[in-house]
Design a protein around this motif. Structure first.
Motif, PDB file in Angstrom:
ATOM      1  N   PHE A  53      -2.716   7.812  -3.709  1.00 36.73           N
ATOM      2  CA  PHE A  53      -1.691   7.815  -2.666  1.00 36.73           C
ATOM      3  C   PHE A  53      -2.307   7.420  -1.341  1.00 36.73           C
ATOM      4  N   ASN A  87      -0.909   7.776   2.734  1.00 39.80           N
ATOM      5  CA  ASN A  87       0.113   8.162   3.708  1.00 39.80           C
ATOM      6  C   ASN A  87       1.427   8.541   3.024  1.00 39.80           C
ATOM      7  N   GLU A  88       1.351   9.457   2.078  1.00 39.58           N
ATOM      8  CA  GLU A  88       2.539   9.923   1.354  1.00 39.58           C
ATOM      9  C   GLU A  88       2.818  11.397   1.652  1.00 39.58           C
ATOM     10  N   SER A 130       6.328  12.802   0.796  1.00 39.06           N
ATOM     11  CA  SER A 130       6.725  13.008  -0.600  1.00 39.06           C
ATOM     12  C   SER A 130       5.845  14.040  -1.308  1.00 39.06           C
ATOM     13  N   GLY A 169      -1.462  13.990   4.440  1.00 40.68           N
ATOM     14  CA  GLY A 169      -0.999  14.004   3.047  1.00 40.68           C
ATOM     15  C   GLY A 169      -1.858  14.871   2.147  1.00 40.68           C
ATOM     16  N   ASP A 214       2.209   6.736  -9.737  1.00 44.22           N
ATOM     17  CA  ASP A 214       2.214   6.711  -8.281  1.00 44.22           C
ATOM     18  C   ASP A 214       2.766   8.020  -7.727  1.00 44.22           C
ATOM     19  N   ASP A 266       4.714   8.145  -5.025  1.00 38.56           N
ATOM     20  CA  ASP A 266       5.877   7.880  -4.182  1.00 38.56           C
ATOM     21  C   ASP A 266       7.194   8.205  -4.874  1.00 38.56           C
ATOM     22  N   ARG A 294      12.444   4.796  -3.749  1.00 33.28           N
ATOM     23  CA  ARG A 294      11.466   5.594  -3.016  1.00 33.28           C
ATOM     24  C   ARG A 294      12.146   6.788  -2.362  1.00 33.28           C
ATOM     25  N   SER A 299       7.748   0.488   1.132  1.00 35.25           N
ATOM     26  CA  SER A 299       6.669   0.004   0.289  1.00 35.25           C
ATOM     27  C   SER A 299       5.492  -0.456   1.131  1.00 35.25           C
ATOM     28  N   LYS A 300       4.280  -0.177   0.639  1.00 38.86           N
ATOM     29  CA  LYS A 300       3.062  -0.593   1.341  1.00 38.86           C
ATOM     30  C   LYS A 300       2.709  -2.040   1.036  1.00 38.86           C
TER      31      LYS A 300
END
Length: 322
Positions: free
Chosen positions: A14, A16-17, A20, A56, A99, A101, A206, A211-212
């Motif tokens: 991950f 910067n999540e 979530s 995070g 993932d 996210d 998401r 999205s990155k």
């Protein structure tokens, strides 16, 4: 002596999540309960913080239950490298990559695990994204990319297959031997071989953020894959160069016969300008393409580690919940 309980390691990179973290930790808790009930697996979560700039890691540490560890990398090395960092720490009988996210759902994760457990002849079950709703331009570009990268290969990289997959422990250990610095996981999974099975799925929306993967990142990622796994672009430019040279020879004979037999004056400046522009363009394109391959070779030749770990947060199964 009682038989050891099978172990499932869940690898989740991950970046910067933080938004979530709570929901993803809840999903992992539900997944752990389900695989324990259905298959008797003992689960360990391995999260990789790929140099995130938010809190995070701390939020995940507060929300996760059971046995887990959060590996914080020293900077952002990219998702491809973060997956390797997770596989390096995975020692279970089965390894699930997903993932953080929330686009990889509980239901699909259970389907992947079920398919692998029920078929002993399969080593890997991967999720293949359903792209029916994608634009015509994007689908055609994807077909062009996979057609190009799979040309003249002894293995095929499946279209629309990502990191969302479950594999047996020996497969995960084999993948950790591939220490490419410039990583293209789609190609590495295919190159490693083993017996694969695809499961078509539609990613969930998401839960937060965006999205990155920008268009620029996707283009750079595609070039990375082509430079790492295909020599076709070089061959195309080589053949184009030969075709241009042949056309120049034919054109030269045409001018020669026109001057000798018909007395037609040789066109000067326009012909020279066209030749310079065409050949110069080919040369620049070839130099740029060779530069991509040289950069990949140079990166692989440097004796640097693929990633650096800043620190590891963890809690064992026997530790008390906070």
């Amino acid at each position: 002596m009682p038989e050891a309980q099978p172990k499932l390691d869940i690898v989740a990179p991950f970046w910067n999540e933080a938004a979530s973290a709570k929901e993803f930790a809840r999903l992992l808790s539900e997944l752990e309960a389900e695989v324990s009930r259905r298959f008797g697996f003992e689960t360990r979560k391995i999260l990789i913080d790929d140099g995130g700039t938010d809190d995070g890691a701390e939020r995940f540490a507060q929300a996760l239950t059971g046995e887990w560890e959060i590996v914080r990398l020293s900077r952002n090395f990219g998702k491809e490298v973060a997956v390797l960092a997770g596989l390096d720490r995975a020692h279970g009988d089965f390894v699930l990559i997903m993932d953080a996210d929330l686009q990889h759902s509980l239901e699909v994760s259970l389907q992947l695990i079920t398919e692998l457990v029920e078929d002993p002849d399969i080593d890997v079950v991967y999720a293949r994204t359903n792209r029916e709703g994608a634009s015509w331009r994007r689908s055609q570009l994807a077909k062009l990319f996979y057609g190009l990268i799979n040309s003249s290969q002894r293995f095929d990289i499946p279209e629309n297959a990502g990191d969302f997959r479950v594999m047996r422990g020996p497969v995960a250990r084999a993948l950790t031997q591939l220490r490419d610095k410039r990583r293209f996981n789609k190609g590495l999974y295919a190159w490693a071989g083993f017996r694969h099975k695809a499961l078509i799925y539609t990613p969930a929306d998401r839960a937060s953020g965006t999205s990155k993967w920008s268009r620029r990142n996707l283009v750079a990622f595609s070039l990375e894959g082509i430079a790492s796994f295909s020599v076709v672009p070089l061959r195309i430019l080589s053949l184009s160069g030969l075709a241009t040279a042949l056309a120049g020879i034919i054109y030269g004979f045409k001018i020669f016969f026109e001057v000798i037999f018909y007395g037609i004056a040789v066109p000067g400046f326009p012909s020279l300008l066209i030749a310079i522009v065409v050949l110069g363009g080919f040369n620049l394109a070839l130099l740029g393409l060779i530069g991509e391959y040289v950069w990949v070779a140079l990166s692989e030749s440097k004796d640097r580690p693929v990633y650096i770990v800043r620190d590891v947060l963890s809690r064992k199964r026997d530790d008390r919940e906070p």
